[in-house]
Design a protein around this motif. Structure first.
Motif, PDB file in Angstrom:
ATOM      1  N   LEU A  48       8.190  10.747  -1.067  1.00  0.00           N
ATOM      2  CA  LEU A  48       8.455   9.630  -0.163  1.00  0.00           C
ATOM      3  C   LEU A  48       8.274  10.117   1.267  1.00  0.00           C
ATOM      4  O   LEU A  48       8.969  11.028   1.710  1.00  0.00           O
ATOM      5  CB  LEU A  48       9.871   9.095  -0.377  1.00  0.00           C
ATOM      6  N   ILE A  49       7.335   9.516   1.982  1.00  0.00           N
ATOM      7  CA  ILE A  49       6.950   9.959   3.319  1.00  0.00           C
ATOM      8  C   ILE A  49       7.176   8.832   4.307  1.00  0.00           C
ATOM      9  O   ILE A  49       6.822   7.681   4.043  1.00  0.00           O
ATOM     10  CB  ILE A  49       5.462  10.354   3.335  1.00  0.00           C
ATOM     11  N   SER A  50       7.763   9.153   5.453  1.00  0.00           N
ATOM     12  CA  SER A  50       7.770   8.184   6.553  1.00  0.00           C
ATOM     13  C   SER A  50       6.713   8.594   7.554  1.00  0.00           C
ATOM     14  O   SER A  50       6.491   9.782   7.785  1.00  0.00           O
ATOM     15  CB  SER A  50       9.142   8.120   7.232  1.00  0.00           C
ATOM     16  N   SER A  51       6.049   7.609   8.129  1.00  0.00           N
ATOM     17  CA  SER A  51       4.972   7.923   9.061  1.00  0.00           C
ATOM     18  C   SER A  51       4.630   6.700   9.893  1.00  0.00           C
ATOM     19  O   SER A  51       4.890   5.572   9.504  1.00  0.00           O
ATOM     20  CB  SER A  51       3.727   8.391   8.303  1.00  0.00           C
ATOM     21  N   HIS A  52       4.037   6.961  11.073  1.00  0.00           N
ATOM     22  CA  HIS A  52       3.452   5.894  11.869  1.00  0.00           C
ATOM     23  C   HIS A  52       1.949   6.099  12.019  1.00  0.00           C
ATOM     24  O   HIS A  52       1.288   5.356  12.728  1.00  0.00           O
ATOM     25  CB  HIS A  52       4.113   5.835  13.254  1.00  0.00           C
ATOM     26  N   ILE A  53       1.412   7.138  11.340  1.00  0.00           N
ATOM     27  CA  ILE A  53      -0.032   7.405  11.386  1.00  0.00           C
ATOM     28  C   ILE A  53      -0.667   6.565  10.282  1.00  0.00           C
ATOM     29  O   ILE A  53      -0.904   7.023   9.161  1.00  0.00           O
ATOM     30  CB  ILE A  53      -0.323   8.900  11.197  1.00  0.00           C
ATOM     31  N   LEU A  54      -0.956   5.307  10.606  1.00  0.00           N
ATOM     32  CA  LEU A  54      -1.216   4.315   9.582  1.00  0.00           C
ATOM     33  C   LEU A  54      -2.502   4.560   8.800  1.00  0.00           C
ATOM     34  O   LEU A  54      -2.542   4.338   7.594  1.00  0.00           O
ATOM     35  CB  LEU A  54      -1.239   2.926  10.216  1.00  0.00           C
ATOM     36  N   HIS A  55      -3.558   5.037   9.459  1.00  0.00           N
ATOM     37  CA  HIS A  55      -4.794   5.229   8.714  1.00  0.00           C
ATOM     38  C   HIS A  55      -4.652   6.331   7.677  1.00  0.00           C
ATOM     39  O   HIS A  55      -5.260   6.262   6.608  1.00  0.00           O
ATOM     40  CB  HIS A  55      -5.966   5.516   9.658  1.00  0.00           C
ATOM     41  N   GLU A  56      -3.833   7.341   7.957  1.00  0.00           N
ATOM     42  CA  GLU A  56      -3.604   8.410   6.978  1.00  0.00           C
ATOM     43  C   GLU A  56      -2.740   7.910   5.833  1.00  0.00           C
ATOM     44  O   GLU A  56      -2.992   8.211   4.667  1.00  0.00           O
ATOM     45  CB  GLU A  56      -2.957   9.612   7.658  1.00  0.00           C
ATOM     46  N   VAL A  57      -1.719   7.128   6.163  1.00  0.00           N
ATOM     47  CA  VAL A  57      -0.863   6.543   5.130  1.00  0.00           C
ATOM     48  C   VAL A  57      -1.705   5.688   4.187  1.00  0.00           C
ATOM     49  O   VAL A  57      -1.543   5.729   2.968  1.00  0.00           O
ATOM     50  CB  VAL A  57       0.250   5.698   5.791  1.00  0.00           C
ATOM     51  N   ASP A  58      -2.609   4.917   4.780  1.00  0.00           N
ATOM     52  CA  ASP A  58      -3.473   4.039   4.000  1.00  0.00           C
ATOM     53  C   ASP A  58      -4.287   4.839   2.983  1.00  0.00           C
ATOM     54  O   ASP A  58      -4.479   4.419   1.836  1.00  0.00           O
ATOM     55  CB  ASP A  58      -4.403   3.297   4.965  1.00  0.00           C
ATOM     56  N   LEU A  59      -4.759   6.024   3.395  1.00  0.00           N
ATOM     57  CA  LEU A  59      -5.617   6.825   2.535  1.00  0.00           C
ATOM     58  C   LEU A  59      -4.848   7.590   1.462  1.00  0.00           C
ATOM     59  O   LEU A  59      -5.330   7.748   0.349  1.00  0.00           O
ATOM     60  CB  LEU A  59      -6.424   7.810   3.386  1.00  0.00           C
ATOM     61  N   LEU A  60      -3.658   8.094   1.804  1.00  0.00           N
ATOM     62  CA  LEU A  60      -3.010   9.020   0.877  1.00  0.00           C
ATOM     63  C   LEU A  60      -2.008   8.368  -0.058  1.00  0.00           C
ATOM     64  O   LEU A  60      -1.628   8.954  -1.070  1.00  0.00           O
ATOM     65  CB  LEU A  60      -2.329  10.160   1.646  1.00  0.00           C
ATOM     66  N   SER A  61      -1.563   7.156   0.226  1.00  0.00           N
ATOM     67  CA  SER A  61      -0.422   6.590  -0.491  1.00  0.00           C
ATOM     68  C   SER A  61      -0.824   5.862  -1.771  1.00  0.00           C
ATOM     69  O   SER A  61      -1.837   5.164  -1.814  1.00  0.00           O
ATOM     70  CB  SER A  61       0.335   5.605   0.406  1.00  0.00           C
ATOM     71  N   ASP A  62       0.000   6.019  -2.792  1.00  0.00           N
ATOM     72  CA  ASP A  62      -0.105   5.179  -3.977  1.00  0.00           C
ATOM     73  C   ASP A  62       0.538   3.818  -3.707  1.00  0.00           C
ATOM     74  O   ASP A  62       0.144   2.806  -4.275  1.00  0.00           O
ATOM     75  CB  ASP A  62       0.603   5.834  -5.170  1.00  0.00           C
ATOM     76  N   ARG A  63       1.528   3.834  -2.812  1.00  0.00           N
ATOM     77  CA  ARG A  63       2.317   2.632  -2.559  1.00  0.00           C
ATOM     78  C   ARG A  63       2.839   2.702  -1.135  1.00  0.00           C
ATOM     79  O   ARG A  63       3.118   3.787  -0.624  1.00  0.00           O
ATOM     80  CB  ARG A  63       3.490   2.596  -3.548  1.00  0.00           C
ATOM     81  N   VAL A  64       2.966   1.558  -0.495  1.00  0.00           N
ATOM     82  CA  VAL A  64       3.442   1.502   0.885  1.00  0.00           C
ATOM     83  C   VAL A  64       4.603   0.518   0.966  1.00  0.00           C
ATOM     84  O   VAL A  64       4.587  -0.547   0.347  1.00  0.00           O
ATOM     85  CB  VAL A  64       2.313   1.061   1.840  1.00  0.00           C
ATOM     86  N   ILE A  65       5.628   0.909   1.737  1.00  0.00           N
ATOM     87  CA  ILE A  65       6.759   0.031   2.027  1.00  0.00           C
ATOM     88  C   ILE A  65       6.768  -0.198   3.530  1.00  0.00           C
ATOM     89  O   ILE A  65       6.839   0.754   4.307  1.00  0.00           O
ATOM     90  CB  ILE A  65       8.084   0.663   1.579  1.00  0.00           C
ATOM     91  N   LEU A  66       6.656  -1.436   3.948  1.00  0.00           N
ATOM     92  CA  LEU A  66       6.658  -1.781   5.370  1.00  0.00           C
ATOM     93  C   LEU A  66       8.046  -2.277   5.755  1.00  0.00           C
ATOM     94  O   LEU A  66       8.588  -3.177   5.115  1.00  0.00           O
ATOM     95  CB  LEU A  66       5.621  -2.870   5.655  1.00  0.00           C
ATOM     96  N   ILE A  67       8.616  -1.677   6.805  1.00  0.00           N
ATOM     97  CA  ILE A  67       9.964  -2.010   7.231  1.00  0.00           C
ATOM     98  C   ILE A  67       9.959  -2.408   8.703  1.00  0.00           C
ATOM     99  O   ILE A  67       9.267  -1.808   9.518  1.00  0.00           O
ATOM    100  CB  ILE A  67      10.936  -0.826   6.963  1.00  0.00           C
ATOM    101  N   SER A  68      10.717  -3.442   9.022  1.00  0.00           N
ATOM    102  CA  SER A  68      10.817  -3.920  10.400  1.00  0.00           C
ATOM    103  C   SER A  68      12.224  -4.452  10.635  1.00  0.00           C
ATOM    104  O   SER A  68      12.737  -5.242   9.830  1.00  0.00           O
ATOM    105  CB  SER A  68       9.789  -5.029  10.654  1.00  0.00           C
ATOM    106  N   ASN A  69      12.861  -3.975  11.711  1.00  0.00           N
ATOM    107  CA  ASN A  69      14.202  -4.447  12.083  1.00  0.00           C
ATOM    108  C   ASN A  69      15.203  -4.340  10.938  1.00  0.00           C
ATOM    109  O   ASN A  69      16.079  -5.188  10.784  1.00  0.00           O
ATOM    110  CB  ASN A  69      14.130  -5.889  12.581  1.00  0.00           C
ATOM    111  N   GLY A  70      15.056  -3.278  10.132  1.00  0.00           N
ATOM    112  CA  GLY A  70      16.006  -3.035   9.054  1.00  0.00           C
ATOM    113  C   GLY A  70      15.722  -3.769   7.767  1.00  0.00           C
ATOM    114  O   GLY A  70      16.450  -3.602   6.783  1.00  0.00           O
TER     115      GLY A  70
END
Length: 336
Positions: free
Chosen positions: A207-229
């Motif tokens: 489980l990785i947190s990141s703001h480097i979105l293009h890398e997250v897009d490439l490496l992730s099996d799954r993405v969780i987007l969080i905003s304002n909790g």
């Protein structure tokens, strides 16, 4: 009954009491408030093995959520279980869990080797096994040659990697990594991403947190987007985009790079399916939003022929994670 049998019985009771999943990370109606300040609110997630990226801006709740999983914070309400065990029993999760914070905190004068080796001794390993696993972890993060240097003399990227080495050294089943790519040069970043893929291939939760979105897009099996909790979306990026399109007809953003963007922008405004046109900051192109991407892309060729425009590139500009996140967060913040 022996002490060991009593402990096993207690763990079985914990699992049975709430029907926990023995192979996943599970959050059920989890909220965390700091007084009146919201950390995260009403989070329901089941995180399976593989690489899952937690994405959001500063203050969105990423670190709060990770600290809850690590047992460093207690939820205000709700339940969290990891591999079937409640995070309220950190002693049972200690050997299965690896955590890498984004903040630096090292013993004064410690070398990289000592930092990892002493941590393994805390896990109850004998010195021989601790030495073997320390060497392996340092090799995996590319710090074998710098193992006996003091961490105080490490670069930012090296400090990031030594924290990662400590987190993976005891071969945990769960890895929670808060901004692990920060401070890494491009080559080391690519090597670290490959390490994450290897860990996921070994059956671990990464489980990785990141703001480097293009890398997250490439490496992730799954993405969780969080905003304002709040969790605003989860899943694979193409799947999230498709789900958004089903709920609401969101205009597609198209990018055109050409030598006459102002002329093309003027002509595009005449098209009834183009809802927005914006010149690019560098003056070499424009972004458009259209309700009918196929029709627009067909018409681009006609407009180019009509105006004698030289086009370098044209295509969808919002098929990546960053655009999905921008759209979903914007939608979440709209007043009801």
């Amino acid at each position: 009954m022996s002490g060991a049998a009593t402990a096993r019985g207690a763990l079985d009771a914990d699992r049975h009491a709430v029907g926990r999943d023995d192979s996943n990370i599970v959050l059920r109606d989890v909220s965390k408030f700091y007084g009146d300040v919201l950390g995260v609110n009403r989070v329901d997630l089941v995180i399976e093995p593989g690489i899952t990226s937690l994405v959001g801006p500063n203050g969105s709740g990423k670190s709060t959520l990770m600290n809850l999983l690590a047992g460093l914070l207690r939820p205000t309400r709700g339940e969290i279980s990891i591999l079937g065990l409640p995070v309220t029993r950190p002693q049972d999760l200690f050997h299965r869990f690896g955590y890498c914070t984004q903040y630096d905190s090292f013993p004064r004068g410690a070398t990289g080797w000592q930092f990892v080796f002493s941590y393994l001794l805390l896990h109850g390993l004998d010195r021989g096994e601790a030495e073997r696993l320390t060497a392996r972890a340092l090799e995996r993060v590319g710090l074998a040659r710098s193992a006996h240097r003091r961490i105080a003399g490490y670069s930012k990227g090296m400090r990031q990697r030594i924290k990662l080495a400590q987190a993976i050294a005891h071969r945990p089943q769960i890895m929670v990594l808060d901004e692990p790519l920060n401070g890494l040069d491009p080559m080391v970043r690519a090597e670290t991403i490959e390490l994450f893929r290897q860990l996921a291939g070994e059956g671990q939760h990464v489980l990785i947190s990141s703001h480097i979105l293009h890398e997250v897009d490439l490496l992730s099996d799954r993405v969780i987007l969080i905003s304002n909790g709040y969790i605003v979306a989860e899943g694979e990026v193409p799947g999230m985009r498709a789900e958004v399109e089903e709920v609401r007809e969101q205009p597609l953003q198209v990018f055109v790079r050409c030598d006459r963007p102002q002329w093309l922008a003027g002509r595009a405004f005449e098209l009834d399916h183009v809802t927005e046109v914006q010149l690019h900051d560098d003056g070499g192109g424009l972004h458009l939003r259209t309700r009918d991407a196929d029709r627009f892309l067909r018409l681009v060729a006609e407009l180019v022929a009509e105006g004698g425009v030289e086009v370098e590139a044209v295509g969808p500009a919002d098929s990546d994670l960053q655009a999905v996140y921008r759209y979903l967060v914007h939608e979440e913040e709209e007043p009801s």
